[in-house]
Write a protein that holds these residues in place. Sequence first.
Motif, PDB file in Angstrom:
ATOM      1  N   ILE A 175       0.679  -1.060   0.389  1.00  0.00           N
ATOM      2  CA  ILE A 175       0.043  -0.235   0.202  1.00  0.00           C
ATOM      3  C   ILE A 175       1.033   1.110   0.170  1.00  0.00           C
ATOM      4  N   SER A 176       2.071   1.132  -0.065  1.00  0.00           N
ATOM      5  CA  SER A 176       2.786   2.220   0.483  1.00  0.00           C
ATOM      6  C   SER A 176       3.052   3.626  -1.022  1.00  0.00           C
ATOM      7  N   ASP A 177       2.803   3.004  -2.262  1.00  0.00           N
ATOM      8  CA  ASP A 177       2.771   4.009  -3.145  1.00  0.00           C
ATOM      9  C   ASP A 177       0.653   4.566  -3.028  1.00  0.00           C
ATOM     10  N   ASP A 178       0.057   3.660  -2.544  1.00  0.00           N
ATOM     11  CA  ASP A 178      -0.994   4.263  -2.361  1.00  0.00           C
ATOM     12  C   ASP A 178      -1.448   5.075  -1.786  1.00  0.00           C
ATOM     13  N   VAL A 179      -0.828   4.872  -0.661  1.00  0.00           N
ATOM     14  CA  VAL A 179      -0.792   5.911   0.738  1.00  0.00           C
ATOM     15  C   VAL A 179       0.237   7.125   0.966  1.00  0.00           C
ATOM     16  N   LYS A 180       1.237   7.357   0.096  1.00  0.00           N
ATOM     17  CA  LYS A 180       2.162   8.409  -0.182  1.00  0.00           C
ATOM     18  C   LYS A 180       1.203   9.460  -1.379  1.00  0.00           C
ATOM     19  N   SER A 181       0.485   8.921  -2.095  1.00  0.00           N
ATOM     20  CA  SER A 181       0.140   9.430  -3.528  1.00  0.00           C
ATOM     21  C   SER A 181      -1.108  10.012  -2.552  1.00  0.00           C
ATOM     22  N   LEU A 182      -1.833   9.633  -1.288  1.00  0.00           N
ATOM     23  CA  LEU A 182      -3.176   9.838  -0.702  1.00  0.00           C
ATOM     24  C   LEU A 182      -2.692  10.924   0.301  1.00  0.00           C
ATOM     25  N   GLU A 183      -1.531  10.403   0.711  1.00  0.00           N
ATOM     26  CA  GLU A 183      -0.963  11.715   2.007  1.00  0.00           C
ATOM     27  C   GLU A 183      -0.688  12.956   0.967  1.00  0.00           C
ATOM     28  N   LYS A 184      -0.278  13.157   0.028  1.00  0.00           N
ATOM     29  CA  LYS A 184       0.267  14.287  -0.852  1.00  0.00           C
ATOM     30  C   LYS A 184      -0.497  15.574  -0.689  1.00  0.00           C
ATOM     31  N   LYS A 185      -1.523  14.183  -1.747  1.00  0.00           N
ATOM     32  CA  LYS A 185      -3.258  14.837  -2.463  1.00  0.00           C
ATOM     33  C   LYS A 185      -4.019  15.458  -1.058  1.00  0.00           C
ATOM     34  N   SER A 186      -3.773  14.487   0.296  1.00  0.00           N
ATOM     35  CA  SER A 186      -4.155  15.402   1.457  1.00  0.00           C
ATOM     36  C   SER A 186      -3.758  16.384   1.908  1.00  0.00           C
ATOM     37  N   SER A 187      -2.624  16.691   2.414  1.00  0.00           N
ATOM     38  CA  SER A 187      -1.470  17.725   2.680  1.00  0.00           C
ATOM     39  C   SER A 187      -1.936  19.169   1.845  1.00  0.00           C
ATOM     40  N   LYS A 188      -1.795  18.835   0.597  1.00  0.00           N
ATOM     41  CA  LYS A 188      -1.837  19.630  -0.882  1.00  0.00           C
ATOM     42  C   LYS A 188      -3.391  20.292  -0.414  1.00  0.00           C
ATOM     43  N   ILE A 189      -5.010  19.578  -0.625  1.00  0.00           N
ATOM     44  CA  ILE A 189      -6.100  20.383   0.130  1.00  0.00           C
ATOM     45  C   ILE A 189      -5.664  20.955   1.374  1.00  0.00           C
ATOM     46  N   LEU A 190      -5.398  20.336   2.067  1.00  0.00           N
ATOM     47  CA  LEU A 190      -5.181  20.845   3.547  1.00  0.00           C
ATOM     48  C   LEU A 190      -4.698  22.242   3.141  1.00  0.00           C
ATOM     49  N   SER A 191      -3.464  22.528   2.578  1.00  0.00           N
ATOM     50  CA  SER A 191      -2.732  23.758   2.663  1.00  0.00           C
ATOM     51  C   SER A 191      -3.003  24.679   1.955  1.00  0.00           C
ATOM     52  N   ASP A 192      -3.958  24.620   0.798  1.00  0.00           N
ATOM     53  CA  ASP A 192      -5.585  25.321   0.484  1.00  0.00           C
ATOM     54  C   ASP A 192      -5.703  25.745   1.159  1.00  0.00           C
ATOM     55  N   LEU A 193      -7.207  24.846   1.675  1.00  0.00           N
ATOM     56  CA  LEU A 193      -8.097  25.301   2.798  1.00  0.00           C
ATOM     57  C   LEU A 193      -7.300  26.362   3.440  1.00  0.00           C
ATOM     58  N   TYR A 194      -6.369  26.024   4.369  1.00  0.00           N
ATOM     59  CA  TYR A 194      -5.605  26.834   5.200  1.00  0.00           C
ATOM     60  C   TYR A 194      -5.050  28.430   5.166  1.00  0.00           C
ATOM     61  N   GLN A 195      -4.785  28.566   3.571  1.00  0.00           N
ATOM     62  CA  GLN A 195      -4.474  29.547   3.399  1.00  0.00           C
ATOM     63  C   GLN A 195      -5.139  30.522   2.301  1.00  0.00           C
ATOM     64  N   SER A 196      -6.840  30.355   2.338  1.00  0.00           N
ATOM     65  CA  SER A 196      -7.895  30.704   2.280  1.00  0.00           C
ATOM     66  C   SER A 196      -9.345  30.321   3.388  1.00  0.00           C
ATOM     67  N   LEU A 197      -8.750  30.417   4.351  1.00  0.00           N
ATOM     68  CA  LEU A 197      -9.914  30.555   5.654  1.00  0.00           C
ATOM     69  C   LEU A 197     -10.588  31.761   5.594  1.00  0.00           C
ATOM     70  N   SER A 198     -11.834  31.690   5.654  1.00  0.00           N
ATOM     71  CA  SER A 198     -12.482  33.141   6.124  1.00  0.00           C
ATOM     72  C   SER A 198     -12.841  33.155   7.260  1.00  0.00           C
ATOM     73  N   PRO A 199     -13.173  33.823   8.366  1.00  0.00           N
ATOM     74  CA  PRO A 199     -12.763  34.461   9.289  1.00  0.00           C
ATOM     75  C   PRO A 199     -13.984  33.792  10.059  1.00  0.00           C
ATOM     76  N   TRP A 200     -14.534  33.555   9.713  1.00  0.00           N
ATOM     77  CA  TRP A 200     -15.681  32.544  10.607  1.00  0.00           C
ATOM     78  C   TRP A 200     -15.112  30.730  10.933  1.00  0.00           C
ATOM     79  N   GLN A 201     -14.549  30.508   9.349  1.00  0.00           N
ATOM     80  CA  GLN A 201     -13.575  29.510   9.280  1.00  0.00           C
ATOM     81  C   GLN A 201     -12.619  29.169  10.398  1.00  0.00           C
ATOM     82  N   LYS A 202     -12.174  31.043  10.562  1.00  0.00           N
ATOM     83  CA  LYS A 202     -10.706  30.935  11.774  1.00  0.00           C
ATOM     84  C   LYS A 202     -11.435  30.803  12.648  1.00  0.00           C
ATOM     85  N   ALA A 203     -12.393  31.256  13.244  1.00  0.00           N
ATOM     86  CA  ALA A 203     -13.206  30.794  14.497  1.00  0.00           C
ATOM     87  C   ALA A 203     -13.653  29.448  15.094  1.00  0.00           C
TER      88      ALA A 203
END
Length: 317
Positions: A33-61
């Motif tokens: 599963i190593s390749d699949d896990v690495k791919s999903l972890e990379k995708k998850s990290s990218k989505i998380l990074s994009d989300l937290y770079q553009s949080l709304s004030p309510w999301q910050k709350a």
Amino acid sequence: MIEFLDFEAPVAELEGKIAELRAMAQSDPKISISDDVKSLEKKSSKILSDLYQSLSPWQKAQVARHSQRPHALDYIHALITDFVPIAGDRKFAEDEAVVGGLGRFNGQPVMVIGQEKGSDTESRLKHNFGMAKPEGYRKAVRLMEMADKFGLPIITFVDTSGAYPGVDAEERGQAEAIARSTDCCLQLGVPLISVIIGEGGSGGAIAIATANCVLMMEHAIYSVISPEGAASILWRDPARNKDAATALKITAQDLKKFGVIDEIIPEPLGGAHRLPVDAIRTTRDVLSRVLSSYNGLSGEVLRTQRREKFLGIGRSL
């Protein structure tokens, strides 16, 4: 296990798939599963990074209120050695919503005060969800005056939705206690450094945050009223909390522009609750630098700087 917020649903889905793959690998070691896990972890990290770079004030709350976010006692236990807690206001009672005592920060004797929300049902009830009553603010005054008497710098960790609004608190002089705590901050002849680690709500926060330097975690919030409270007053509709959060300018980034706070402390990707040890370590480094900048300053200089700082906010806004 991390509790995901509603806007983190795409990340939660990917993390769930990763957990399923790992469970499959444990049940059958032949599965790779190593390749699949690495791919999903990379995708998850990218989505998380994009989300937290553009949080709304309510999301910050929402992030600031996350139940797994490190609280005042987490910072105190990690940063303060030889900590000796001090209880009671010597007037009425002990208030567990405000914690404080003597200790050493990087070997330097300090007084530390914090608002503790608690991390589970039992501790939240014990600490009244971080909402202090008059005796909590009177305890804070007692500790600040003690620090001033012995020439000890003061560090405060702010994390409260606001002062306790109950009838019993009002009967014992809630507004007067907050005002006296704020006044005490202004009179101190020692450095006072405050860190907004989660929520900084109304007078309940400013009572221990009228400081020479106000630091704020990247995803913390600081406001005169909660978004829900503002929505109820302005529009008579608590559901408009998102509009209120935007209008109130509650984020660290907005408050830095206005000069209300002095510096923003970066948080790990996804918020302090994901990597609390890293968040506390970064806070330690910033605190160490800021506190050392006040070494050798006289009490009169510290008082003048503090007063001018807050007068300047009123003049510029």
